[in-house]
Design a protein around this motif. Structure first.
Motif, PDB file in Angstrom:
ATOM      1  N   THR A  99      -3.933   7.874  -2.406  1.00  0.00           N
ATOM      2  CA  THR A  99      -3.665   6.442  -2.174  1.00  0.00           C
ATOM      3  C   THR A  99      -3.434   5.600  -3.317  1.00  0.00           C
TER       4      THR A  99
ATOM      5  N   GLU B 145       0.946  -1.181   0.093  1.00  0.00           N
ATOM      6  CA  GLU B 145      -0.212  -0.035  -0.010  1.00  0.00           C
ATOM      7  C   GLU B 145       0.706   1.312   0.027  1.00  0.00           C
TER       8      GLU B 145
ATOM      9  N   ARG C 237      -0.028  12.271   2.242  1.00  0.00           N
ATOM     10  CA  ARG C 237      -1.267  13.014   2.499  1.00  0.00           C
ATOM     11  C   ARG C 237      -0.537  14.546   2.887  1.00  0.00           C
TER      12      ARG C 237
ATOM     13  N   SER D  58       0.491   5.853   0.642  1.00  0.00           N
ATOM     14  CA  SER D  58      -0.382   6.949   0.734  1.00  0.00           C
ATOM     15  C   SER D  58       0.593   8.020   0.946  1.00  0.00           C
TER      16      SER D  58
END
Length: 142
Positions: free
Chosen positions: A58, A41, A45, A43
């Motif tokens: 994402t 994964e 931000r 991500s």
């Protein structure tokens, strides 16, 4: 709901979190075994001084490919360069993980031009999106 001769039950309905989680685990394991690569994964931000979300991204990496799944910047912060910064952060992490390419899809009413300005090239389109729009697939060598 329908039954077959062997007692199996077919159910059709709305969102099913348990089913989605199970399918994700099963298909990820199958794909990883078949390819010899593992999915990880990803991500990115950005928050303001008060900790409120300005925007985020994402996605995941799988072998030598990085995939952007979702990219969003809040209304008042759009056109201030946050989207490009989020993408650069994701691409840097993809490279760090050994990726040589990145892929993303976006609707024609969203941001194909944004991704093209970042060096992505269109690889295909899927028609039939509501409102007469299309889903645009883009790729970039990293």
């Amino acid at each position: 709901m329908t039954n077959d001769d062997e007692g199996a039950v077919l159910r059709v309905g709305g969102e099913d979190h348990d089913l989605a989680d199970r399918l994700d685990r099963e298909l990820t394991a199958f794909n990883n075994a078949a390819s010899g690569a593992s999915e990880e994964e990803l991500s990115v931000r950005v928050t303001d001084a008060s900790g409120e979300l300005i925007g985020g991204l994402t996605g995941f990496t799988w072998g030598g490919l990085g995939f952007v799944h979702l990219l969003w910047v809040r209304e008042g912060a759009r056109h201030a360069g946050w989207g490009a910064r989020l993408m650069r952060g994701a691409e840097e992490e993809m490279r760090r993980r050994g990726c040589t390419g990145a892929a993303v899809s976006t609707y024609t009413f969203q941001a194909p031009g944004f991704y093209e300005r970042l060096g992505y090239e269109e690889t295909g389109r899927l028609p039939g999106v509501p409102g007469g729009h299309e889903d645009v697939y883009l790729f970039k060598r990293l």
